[in-house]
Design a protein around this motif. Structure first.
Motif, PDB file in Angstrom:
ATOM      1  N   MET A   1       0.809  -1.220   0.000  1.00 46.52           N
ATOM      2  CA  MET A   1       0.000   0.000   0.000  1.00 46.52           C
ATOM      3  C   MET A   1       0.841   1.267   0.000  1.00 46.52           C
ATOM      4  SD  MET A   1      -3.092  -0.974  -0.316  1.00 46.52           S
ATOM      5  CE  MET A   1      -4.110   0.432   0.145  1.00 46.52           C
ATOM      6  N   SER A   2       2.122   1.164   0.366  1.00 48.92           N
ATOM      7  CA  SER A   2       3.014   2.325   0.327  1.00 48.92           C
ATOM      8  C   SER A   2       3.197   2.849  -1.087  1.00 48.92           C
ATOM      9  CB  SER A   2       4.391   1.960   0.904  1.00 48.92           C
ATOM     10  OG  SER A   2       4.315   1.714   2.280  1.00 48.92           O
ATOM     11  N   HIS A   3       2.953   1.992  -2.080  1.00 45.06           N
ATOM     12  CA  HIS A   3       3.184   2.377  -3.466  1.00 45.06           C
ATOM     13  C   HIS A   3       1.975   3.049  -4.115  1.00 45.06           C
ATOM     14  CE1 HIS A   3       7.024   0.421  -3.285  1.00 45.06           C
ATOM     15  NE2 HIS A   3       6.482  -0.749  -3.010  1.00 45.06           N
ATOM     16  N   PHE A   4       0.847   3.077  -3.417  1.00 45.83           N
ATOM     17  CA  PHE A   4      -0.341   3.727  -3.963  1.00 45.83           C
ATOM     18  C   PHE A   4      -0.406   5.176  -3.484  1.00 45.83           C
ATOM     19  CE2 PHE A   4      -1.406  -0.730  -4.333  1.00 45.83           C
ATOM     20  CZ  PHE A   4      -2.119  -0.804  -5.522  1.00 45.83           C
ATOM     21  N   GLU A   5      -0.762   6.072  -4.379  1.00 45.58           N
ATOM     22  CA  GLU A   5      -0.736   7.504  -4.109  1.00 45.58           C
ATOM     23  C   GLU A   5      -1.652   7.902  -2.954  1.00 45.58           C
ATOM     24  OE1 GLU A   5      -1.531  11.727  -6.490  1.00 45.58           O
ATOM     25  OE2 GLU A   5      -2.036   9.813  -7.424  1.00 45.58           O
TER      26      GLU A   5
ATOM     27  N   TYR B   1      13.015  -2.289   8.874  1.00 39.99           N
ATOM     28  CA  TYR B   1      13.052  -2.444   7.425  1.00 39.99           C
ATOM     29  C   TYR B   1      11.724  -2.036   6.773  1.00 39.99           C
ATOM     30  CZ  TYR B   1      10.417  -6.873   6.703  1.00 39.99           C
ATOM     31  OH  TYR B   1       9.440  -7.834   6.597  1.00 39.99           O
ATOM     32  N   ILE B   2      10.618  -2.146   7.523  1.00 40.64           N
ATOM     33  CA  ILE B   2       9.329  -1.690   7.004  1.00 40.64           C
ATOM     34  C   ILE B   2       9.270  -0.158   7.037  1.00 40.64           C
ATOM     35  CG2 ILE B   2       6.827  -1.721   7.341  1.00 40.64           C
ATOM     36  CD1 ILE B   2       7.842  -4.317   6.252  1.00 40.64           C
ATOM     37  N   LYS B   3       9.830   0.440   8.075  1.00 37.41           N
ATOM     38  CA  LYS B   3       9.905   1.906   8.120  1.00 37.41           C
ATOM     39  C   LYS B   3      10.733   2.432   6.952  1.00 37.41           C
ATOM     40  CE  LYS B   3       9.673   2.174  13.184  1.00 37.41           C
ATOM     41  NZ  LYS B   3      10.398   2.615  14.399  1.00 37.41           N
ATOM     42  N   ASP B   4      11.809   1.732   6.647  1.00 40.61           N
ATOM     43  CA  ASP B   4      12.658   2.135   5.520  1.00 40.61           C
ATOM     44  C   ASP B   4      11.872   2.137   4.212  1.00 40.61           C
ATOM     45  OD1 ASP B   4      14.820   2.407   7.213  1.00 40.61           O
ATOM     46  OD2 ASP B   4      15.680   0.447   6.731  1.00 40.61           O
TER      47      ASP B   4
ATOM     48  N   ASP C   1       9.587   5.173   4.240  1.00 39.36           N
ATOM     49  CA  ASP C   1      10.392   6.377   4.039  1.00 39.36           C
ATOM     50  C   ASP C   1      10.803   6.526   2.574  1.00 39.36           C
ATOM     51  OD1 ASP C   1      10.290   7.120   6.707  1.00 39.36           O
ATOM     52  OD2 ASP C   1      12.137   6.054   7.230  1.00 39.36           O
ATOM     53  N   LYS C   2      11.250   5.435   1.989  1.00 41.98           N
ATOM     54  CA  LYS C   2      11.702   5.470   0.599  1.00 41.98           C
ATOM     55  C   LYS C   2      10.550   5.815  -0.343  1.00 41.98           C
ATOM     56  CE  LYS C   2      14.341   2.835  -2.814  1.00 41.98           C
ATOM     57  NZ  LYS C   2      15.056   1.556  -3.094  1.00 41.98           N
TER      58      LYS C   2
ATOM     59  N   TYR D   1       3.649   8.256   7.952  1.00 41.22           N
ATOM     60  CA  TYR D   1       3.194   7.339   9.000  1.00 41.22           C
ATOM     61  C   TYR D   1       3.505   7.936  10.358  1.00 41.22           C
ATOM     62  CZ  TYR D   1       8.105   5.861   9.509  1.00 41.22           C
ATOM     63  OH  TYR D   1       9.460   5.827   9.722  1.00 41.22           O
ATOM     64  N   GLU D   2       2.737   7.509  11.340  1.00 41.55           N
ATOM     65  CA  GLU D   2       3.001   7.914  12.715  1.00 41.55           C
ATOM     66  C   GLU D   2       2.853   6.706  13.616  1.00 41.55           C
ATOM     67  OE1 GLU D   2      -0.069  10.485  14.462  1.00 41.55           O
ATOM     68  OE2 GLU D   2      -1.257  10.192  12.640  1.00 41.55           O
TER      69      GLU D   2
END
Length: 356
Positions: free
Chosen positions: A173-177, A194-197, A200-201, A206-207
């Motif tokens: 889901m990080s890849h969806f706008e 590694y999930i935070k990375d 971030d990338k 996120y909080e």
């Protein structure tokens, strides 16, 4: 190099992901049309740890497509109990079946299995690492229930450290706008670095918070997870975390009228039974959506000759031992040590943990 294994949902391109979700919708709308597309095909379901929904969902999916199933749901009922290696099990079974769905409690086991299989391997969960078809289930559910996969504020609550469903969902889901995450957990069960990375990338906001009730009001989706007893080193550690987060009707009263509640199941006590009657509770429908998603994935892997994936272009380093005690390379000594460089860090290609 091309392959047809689904170890991580990121093995699929965006177009392939959309294709799979759309096909799941078509199957749901007219299941009879697809009831013989896998006639004569065999799926092996190799489950090294207990499962109800995932195992039955895969088996039902294959049978509804006209195929047959073999396999085991307890390694003690197989040659694994005699000490057979993963390599030997997979090599033999891939000679019997056309496709394999495997769950194993050891992280990176699905990736290891893919090295020795002559047929497609689908990761049905590898320890606390990944669970791509649960994420496919979640995407099919969101597509149907919310009508979109972008611009969603998603709260994830519970065991975010060991929750492979959480890791897989965030990665995708990080890849969806426009998507953002609220990570609700205790410090002890917080999301891995590694999930935070990855977030971030991707530039995905996120909080991290520790209270559910005060953060539920502006969520579009609440993804509850079980505190997983089997992932703890001791009963004492488990009891210290159990019951920290419980979704009940009072907390639901603070949520949006169109928020939906998801859960990979099984639940223990993290969602009270009264919430089941709330129309926003979608976790039982979610399990059914998962069957259609797996039907679509099986169909495409077996029937579509263009549905293959390119191996990631990684520069591998040899002879570096992974220090994650839960990694497959520390249980199956014959496996080639495969690590790659990411931002000057050495990352295990099996379990995605950083090699110090």
């Amino acid at each position: 190099m091309k392959h047809r294994h689904v170890i991580d949902l990121e093995d699929l391109t965006f177009a392939q992901l959309q294709q799979t979700i759309e096909l799941a919708g078509k199957i749901k709308a007219d299941p009879v049309k697809y009831s013989h597309v896998c006639d004569g095909k065999i799926m092996a379901t190799l489950f090294y740890e207990p499962s109800t929904r995932t195992q039955m969902s895969f088996q039902t999916a294959m049978m509804r497509l006209g195929g047959k199933i073999i396999g085991f749901d307890n390694p003690q009922n197989s040659s694994v109990s005699k000490g057979e290696s993963l390599k030997d099990t997979i090599t033999i079974v891939s000679g019997y079946a056309d496709i394999i769905a495997m769950r194993n409690p050891v992280e990176g086991s699905a990736k290891a299995a893919s090295l020795y299989s002559s047929v497609p391997v689908i990761n049905a969960g590898d320890g606390g690492h990944l669970h791509p078809t649960q994420t496919l289930t979640d995407l099919v559910t969101l597509s149907n229930e919310k009508g979109r996969l972008n611009h969603l504020k998603i709260g994830l609550c519970g065991d975010l450290k060991n929750g492979r469903t959480v890791h897989s969902l965030i990665k995708t889901m990080s890849h969806f706008e426009g998507n953002s995450f609220v990570l609700i957990s205790t410090k002890e069960l917080s999301i891995p670095d590694y999930i935070k990375d990855i977030m971030d990338k991707a530039g995905c906001p996120y909080e991290e918070v520790d209270d559910l009730q005060s953060n539920i009001a502006d969520l579009d989706v609440l993804y509850m997870t079980r505190i997983q007893r089997e992932r703890f080193a001791s009963e004492e550690d488990y009891q210290a975390q159990k019951g920290q987060y419980i979704l009940d009707t009072e907390k639901m009263s603070y949520a949006k009228k169109d928020m939906i509640v998801l859960h990979p199941l099984p639940r223990v006590d993290e969602i009270t039974v009264e919430v089941d009657d709330d129309p926003r509770a979608c976790y039982f429908k979610q399990a059914v959506y998962g069957m259609y998603g797996r039907m679509a994935l099986i169909m495409l892997l077996l029937e579509d000759k263009d549905y293959f994936f390119h191996s990631n272009d990684k520069k591998f380093i040899s002879d570096v031992k992974c220090k994650n005690p839960r990694c497959i390379v520390n249980q199956e000594a014959y496996l080639p040590k495969k690590y790659y460089l990411k931002d000057n860090h050495k990352i295990c290609d099996y379990c995605d943990n950083e090699i110090e």
